[in-house]
Design a protein around this motif. Structure first.
Motif, PDB file in Angstrom:
ATOM      1  N   PHE A 191       0.854  -1.363   0.163  1.00  0.00           N
ATOM      2  CA  PHE A 191      -0.086  -0.024  -0.029  1.00  0.00           C
ATOM      3  C   PHE A 191       0.929   1.250  -0.054  1.00  0.00           C
ATOM      4  N   GLN A 205      -1.715  -1.863  -5.484  1.00  0.00           N
ATOM      5  CA  GLN A 205      -3.206  -1.978  -5.049  1.00  0.00           C
ATOM      6  C   GLN A 205      -3.572  -3.176  -6.070  1.00  0.00           C
ATOM      7  N   ILE A 208      -3.070  -5.960  -4.002  1.00  0.00           N
ATOM      8  CA  ILE A 208      -4.282  -6.167  -2.603  1.00  0.00           C
ATOM      9  C   ILE A 208      -5.537  -6.435  -3.317  1.00  0.00           C
ATOM     10  N   ARG A 230      -1.185  -1.839   9.275  1.00  0.00           N
ATOM     11  CA  ARG A 230      -2.213  -1.119   8.591  1.00  0.00           C
ATOM     12  C   ARG A 230      -3.279  -2.304   8.117  1.00  0.00           C
ATOM     13  N   THR A 232      -5.878  -2.757   5.113  1.00  0.00           N
ATOM     14  CA  THR A 232      -6.503  -2.168   3.767  1.00  0.00           C
ATOM     15  C   THR A 232      -7.871  -3.427   3.683  1.00  0.00           C
ATOM     16  N   HIS A 237      -1.641  -5.717   7.375  1.00  0.00           N
ATOM     17  CA  HIS A 237      -0.074  -5.564   7.114  1.00  0.00           C
ATOM     18  C   HIS A 237       0.694  -5.258   8.105  1.00  0.00           C
TER      19      HIS A 237
END
Length: 297
Positions: A191, A205, A208, A230, A232, A237
């Motif tokens: 990210f 991305q 992801i 983090r 997402t 992550h």
């Protein structure tokens, strides 16, 4: 700290992740179910670093190896998430440093070792020297009901995974049975953490988005030399600290320069950290312990 092993992530000098379960108890890694295991992550060794930010530059890797060898129970496998060496324009010196890391890691009692490059290892020659010593830069493997994927976002100096690797990832995920937990190892964050400091993957991305089609995914990475967490969507992550030097928090100073060594607090930012994790809430209680703990120093 009273650690709950089934929900434990333990991290140490260079990012030692010691985990017997990464997913909720209802999933494949519940304690008592077939598939309970642990592994170690080490990141950003930067062997060959010459700066004053670590006057023990040739000592921290041997200390980490001693710590890992002392773990009880021993990990099932060990993964190195990049920047095994510090960058050099000299291809002879680059191979010398890679050879030295290869030799030292043979002192690890656990022999199931998984390596991947960082940009310091691979960006100047698109991973050729790294491949000579450690093999492919991206690959997948399975262990106790979990599918592990390593992604290479460093061999391309533009910090891209590239269409071919993204296609490989799509095919690899498609081949996994529904409900299979996925653990991803990568060097740079997928990210956009702070692109101004190269803390991002330009086409991350897309990776992801592919991973988001799976119900249980955890990503471990290095590169930023500090702890960071983090989410997402439903994907967690987690970054690992460096074994060599700490870096500043994103945007906390004008340049991404290593934090100075503090003689009053040696190894600050490089030491053990124990994390009691509640994955469903993504909450972490953290305790720092000096790097030399248990290393005979």
């Amino acid at each position: 700290m009273d650690l709950v092993r089934r929900q434990l992530l333990r991290s140490a000098c260079g990012g030692l992740v010691y985990a017997s379960a990464l997913f909720p108890a209802s999933r494949a890694l519940a304690r008592g179910a077939a598939g309970d295991f642990n592994f170690v992550q080490l990141s950003d060794l930067h062997w060959g670093y010459p700066g004053p930010e670590n006057p023990d530059a040739r000592g921290t890797l041997p200390k980490a190896i001693a710590e890992v060898n002392a773990l009880d129970p021993a990990p099932d496998f060990i993964v190195f998430t990049g920047d095994l060496t510090h960058t050099t324009d000299d291809p002879v010196e680059r191979r010398k440093r890679l050879r030295e890391v290869q030799a030292m890691t043979k002192d690890l009692k656990v022999k199931d070792l998984r390596f991947m490059p960082g940009e310091h290892d691979a960006s100047l020659d698109k991973g050729r020297a790294f491949g000579e010593f450690f093999g492919p830069a991206h690959y997948a493997f399975d262990h106790e009901g979990v599918h592990f994927v390593t992604l290479d976002n460093v061999s391309d100096p533009a910090a891209r995974l590239g269409e071919a690797q993204l296609g490989w990832l799509a095919d690899d995920l498609h081949a996994q049975p529904a409900g299979t937990p996925i653990v991803v190892f990568t060097h740079r964050p997928l990210f956009d953490l702070y692109p101004q400091w190269d803390w991002a993957t330009r086409d991350g991305q897309q990776a992801i988005d592919l991973l988001a089609t799976r119900p249980d995914v955890v990503v471990f990475y290095g590169h930023i030399h500090q702890e960071h967490h983090r989410m997402t969507g439903a994907i967690a992550h987690h970054s690992a600290k460096s074994l060599m030097f700490a870096l500043p928090a994103p945007a906390s100073q004008p340049k991404r320069t290593p934090l100075p060594w503090d003689p009053a607090q040696p190894y600050k930012g490089l030491g053990w950290r124990e994390i009691e994790a509640l994955p469903a809430q993504a909450r972490y209680a953290i305790t720092e312990v000096p790097v030399q703990k248990g290393a005979g120093t």
